[in-house]
Scaffold this motif. Structure first.
Motif, short mmCIF file in Angstrom:
data_model
loop_
_atom_site.label_atom_id
_atom_site.label_comp_id
_atom_site.label_asym_id
_atom_site.label_seq_id
_atom_site.Cartn_x
_atom_site.Cartn_y
_atom_site.Cartn_z
N ARG A 15 -24.89 -44.85 9.14
CA ARG A 15 -25.36 -44.36 10.45
C ARG A 15 -24.34 -43.39 11.04
O ARG A 15 -24.69 -42.31 11.50
CB ARG A 15 -25.60 -45.53 11.41
N THR A 16 -23.07 -43.77 10.98
CA THR A 16 -22.00 -42.91 11.52
C THR A 16 -21.94 -41.59 10.77
O THR A 16 -21.87 -40.52 11.39
CB THR A 16 -20.65 -43.64 11.43
N ARG A 17 -21.99 -41.64 9.43
CA ARG A 17 -21.94 -40.40 8.63
C ARG A 17 -23.14 -39.51 8.92
O ARG A 17 -23.00 -38.29 9.05
CB ARG A 17 -21.89 -40.74 7.14
N ASP A 21 -23.94 -49.49 9.14
CA ASP A 21 -23.22 -48.84 10.24
C ASP A 21 -22.44 -47.63 9.75
O ASP A 21 -22.38 -46.60 10.42
CB ASP A 21 -22.28 -49.83 10.93
N ALA A 22 -21.85 -47.74 8.55
CA ALA A 22 -21.09 -46.63 7.99
C ALA A 22 -22.00 -45.44 7.71
O ALA A 22 -21.66 -44.29 8.03
CB ALA A 22 -20.37 -47.07 6.72
N GLU A 62 -22.80 -37.93 12.47
CA GLU A 62 -21.78 -36.87 12.44
C GLU A 62 -22.32 -35.63 11.74
O GLU A 62 -22.10 -34.51 12.20
CB GLU A 62 -20.52 -37.37 11.73
#
Length: 93
Positions: A31-33, A28-29, A36
């Motif tokens: 994916r977020t990076r 998830d981390a 963004e």
């Protein structure tokens, strides 16, 4: 590859994980990076779009329908049976 602009996540790191991202195989981390980064980096977004198109084309060209569940279960059961039989004969039982 780098677009020359500073980003929280380097372009090369994002592009190295593009296929994992497309397959939903990132944390998830990550994916977020990645999301963004793609939102703010045009060159990486274009490269992502190209990789997505290639993956889609390969899937359409090489994809085949999955085997029926019953067939899959029968094949797995047979493989297990053969494996057990082989192990039994291997040890002289």
């Amino acid at each position: 590859m780098s677009c020359g602009n500073p980003h929280a996540t380097d372009c090369s790191e994002v592009l190295a994980k593009v296929y994992d991202f497309l397959d939903g195989e990132v944390t998830d981390a990550d994916r977020t990076r990645i999301v963004e980064h793609l939102d703010e980096c045009g060159p990486c977004l274009r490269q992502y779009g190209l990789e997505q198109a290639v993956k889609s084309l390969v899937h359409r060209s090489c994809g085949c329908p999955p085997a029926p569940e019953r067939l899959r279960v029968q094949i797995v059961a047979r493989i297990r049976q053969i494996s057990v039989t082989y192990r039994s004969t291997e040890f002289g039982e």
